[in-house]
Design an enzyme around this catalytic site. Structure first.
Site, short mmCIF file in Angstrom:
data_model
loop_
_atom_site.label_atom_id
_atom_site.label_comp_id
_atom_site.label_asym_id
_atom_site.label_seq_id
_atom_site.Cartn_x
_atom_site.Cartn_y
_atom_site.Cartn_z
N TYR A 123 0.83 -1.20 0.00
CA TYR A 123 0.00 0.00 0.00
C TYR A 123 0.87 1.25 0.00
CZ TYR A 123 -3.75 3.24 0.88
OH TYR A 123 -4.64 4.26 0.75
N PHE A 170 -7.30 22.35 -24.15
CA PHE A 170 -7.60 20.93 -24.25
C PHE A 170 -8.81 20.67 -23.36
CE2 PHE A 170 -7.46 16.45 -23.16
CZ PHE A 170 -7.47 15.93 -24.43
N THR A 171 -9.65 19.74 -23.79
CA THR A 171 -10.97 19.55 -23.18
C THR A 171 -10.92 19.41 -21.66
OG1 THR A 171 -10.76 17.21 -23.71
CG2 THR A 171 -11.99 18.57 -25.27
N ASP A 184 1.84 20.80 -20.18
CA ASP A 184 1.07 19.58 -20.38
C ASP A 184 2.01 18.66 -21.16
OD1 ASP A 184 -0.46 17.49 -21.30
OD2 ASP A 184 -2.25 18.72 -21.63
N LYS A 208 -0.26 8.34 -23.24
CA LYS A 208 0.21 8.70 -24.58
C LYS A 208 1.70 8.41 -24.69
CE LYS A 208 -3.85 11.17 -24.45
NZ LYS A 208 -4.48 11.95 -23.39
N ARG A 240 -13.11 16.53 -33.56
CA ARG A 240 -12.45 17.61 -32.84
C ARG A 240 -12.91 18.91 -33.49
NH1 ARG A 240 -12.01 16.03 -28.15
NH2 ARG A 240 -10.19 14.94 -27.43
N PHE A 249 -18.86 15.87 -25.91
CA PHE A 249 -18.52 15.03 -27.07
C PHE A 249 -18.43 13.56 -26.71
CE2 PHE A 249 -14.11 14.29 -25.83
CZ PHE A 249 -13.90 15.35 -24.94
C1 LIG Z 1 -5.31 12.93 -22.96
C2 LIG Z 1 -4.88 14.29 -22.64
C3 LIG Z 1 -5.07 14.85 -21.37
C4 LIG Z 1 -5.86 14.14 -20.28
O1 LIG Z 1 -5.28 12.95 -19.92
P1 LIG Z 1 -6.14 11.65 -19.54
O2 LIG Z 1 -5.10 10.63 -19.27
O3 LIG Z 1 -7.03 11.33 -20.70
O4 LIG Z 1 -6.93 11.99 -18.33
C5 LIG Z 1 -4.58 16.11 -21.14
N1 LIG Z 1 -3.94 16.82 -22.10
C6 LIG Z 1 -3.77 16.33 -23.33
C7 LIG Z 1 -3.06 17.15 -24.36
C8 LIG Z 1 -4.24 15.06 -23.65
O5 LIG Z 1 -4.08 14.60 -24.89
#
Ligand SMILES: *Cc1c(COP(=O)(O)O)cnc(C)c1O
Length: 461
Positions: free
Chosen positions: A76, A128-129, A219, A262, A386, A453
């Site tokens: 843990y 970004f969303t 980011d 990613k 998008r 979306f």
């Molecule tokens: C995917 C993404 C996020 C959010 O990350 P999650 O792992 O989906 O929560 C933030 N910024 C960018 C540019 C992304 O592509």
């Protein structure tokens, strides 16, 4: 006989495990799409042939990463996999403190909550969303300070992710630096078509903000891909390794949020990293409330081990050359056949310009959503919107945001598909283009409150 074109890359791996693909009939796709409300996010993956919805968590892990999964220390507290992850983040990103989170938005939530006070402004190189929503939920207003070229799908600017320093200065002048806690700077800007910023621009942003006490948070989701474009396009970087360039980028920032799903080649995971003592302290307080203890942040020990190994793999030259080479291969094909796409071709995806693809449809008929639906009907290939659906509404006025870019994204998962899959994808796009005049557009019949979306439903017009 003419010689085949010389290839600059080949997949730097061989395939050890395979997963069969599903082929559907047109009738099955018609039924599945209607059932899904013409939203590709609502399609069960068993009805999808080639899945280009997203590059998020959809990559293939290496044998090294899978081996690491067996070395999960599921204690843990104080798991040794956390120590490996912390060491990897320090070695490759250079930040002092690490707070693991279940994925990127977990880190965005922590950063926004700690840094933002109601009424603040957060300038960023295009929204970004999830990032913008967390900033808004914390009481801030996001302000887009990306250069104008980013909003133009035809501009061949090599660094369309750059910040317009005049726009940034104007935000700071308007409200004062104490109301701008940080600038949010994304690598290979997703919403602009996977477009990088340059090191020179980052240095200028830092020079402008540092004397005013305005921090820079990256980011870092696709920052290694950004580093690859710096290496290829920016004078003085051709001989530097991706690892060196990544460290140099991070050295101009105070910290980052990361979706490891990613660049870092894992199916789940993320982190917040920072050099700031107080932010780290406060983020540790919050992570135990929202994610889990500060040494696992909602992840299993094995997930952190896979992430630590994935980070090291992500900066390998041959990996990134093949990854972006594959995206460019698909993009160049489409360009050569006159398909309207965002150029230059981005790092993680080819973005179809749905405005020009369907120049007979108004934006209110959701051209990009329509194109994702039509491509699926044609081929079983899944892409995503998008454009105006993703952009959502202004939280104050309730009006639709109307982005200039109305795009359908063909997102390439890492190490998953072959060149033959890219060929089939290109052919499916050509077929969809040939019957473009038949597309009638969509209307939205169900609109969720946040990030609409993902779950919105549509009907054909
Ligand atoms: C995917 C993404 C996020 C959010 O990350 P999650 O792992 O989906 O929560 C933030 N910024 C960018 C540019 C992304 O592509």
């Amino acid at each position: 006989m003419s010689r085949p074109t010389v290839r600059s890359w080949a997949e730097p791996y061989k395939i050890k495990v395979v997963e069969p693909l599903t082929v559907t009939t047109r009738d099955q796709r018609d039924a599945a799409l209607a059932e899904a409300g013409y939203n590709t996010f609502l399609l069960p993956s068993r009805f999808v042939y080639i899945d280009l919805l997203t590059d998020s968590g959809t990559g293939a892990m290496s044998d090294e990463q899978w081996a690491g999964m067996m070395l999960g220390d599921e204690a843990y507290a104080g798991s040794r996999n956390f120590e490996h992850l912390e060491a990897a983040v320090r070695e490759y990103y250079g930040f002092k403190y690490l707070v693991p989170t279940h994925q990127g938005r977990g880190a965005e939530h922590l950063l926004s909550r700690v840094k933002i006070k109601p009424g603040d402004r957060i300038p960023g190189n295009m929204y970004f969303t999830t990032t913008r929503l967390h900033q808004e939920l914390a009481g801030a207003t996001f302000v887009d300070v990306v250069i104008d070229e980013a909003h133009d799908p035809d501009s061949l600017h090599p660094f369309k992710g750059n910040v317009d320093l005049g726009k940034l200065q104007a935000v700071i002048d308007e409200v004062g630096p104490e109301r701008v806690p940080y600038v949010c700077l994304a690598g290979t800007v997703n919403m602009a078509g996977g477009q990088p910023f340059s090191m020179a621009n980052l240095r200028e942003v830092r020079a402008l903000t540092e004397p005013l006490g305005v921090k820079v948070y990256l980011d870092a989701t696709r920052l290694v891909e950004n580093a690859y474009f710096v290496q290829r396009r920016e004078p003085g970087y051709a001989e530097k390794s991706l690892k060196e360039i990544l460290l140099e980028i991070c050295a101009h920032a105070d910290g980052c949020t990361m979706s490891a799903k990613k660049d870092s080649l894992v199916n789940i995971g993320g982190f917040l990293a920072t050099n700031e003592d107080d932010l780290y302290e406060e983020a540790c307080n919050l992570v135990v409330v929202f994610e889990g203890l500060h040494t696992y942040g909602g992840l299993a020990g094995r997930d952190m081990e896979a992430m630590a190994r994935g980070i090291a793999e992500s900066v390998r030259q041959e990996h990134m050359a093949a990854r972006i080479g594959q995206v460019e291969y698909l993009g160049d094909h489409l360009v050569s056949e006159g398909i309207p796409v965002v150029r230059p071709i981005g790092g993680h995806a080819v973005f179809l310009d749905a405005r020009r693809f369907y120049d007979h449809l108004p934006q209110d008929a959701f051209p990009a959503q329509t194109l994702a639906a039509e491509l699926y009907l044609e081929s079983g290939i899944r892409s995503m919107e998008r454009g105006i659906a993703s952009a959502g509404r202004d939280p104050v006025t309730g009006e639709n945001h109307r982005p200039n870019l109305e795009l359908t994204r063909l997102t390439i998962p890492r190490r998953v598909y072959t060149q033959a899959h890219m060929d089939v994808t290109a052919e499916a796009v050509y077929a969809t283009y040939d019957r473009r005049r038949q597309a009638r557009g969509l209307k939205m019949v169900y609109e969720p409150k946040y990030l609409r979306f993902f779950r919105a439903r549509f009907e054909p017009l």
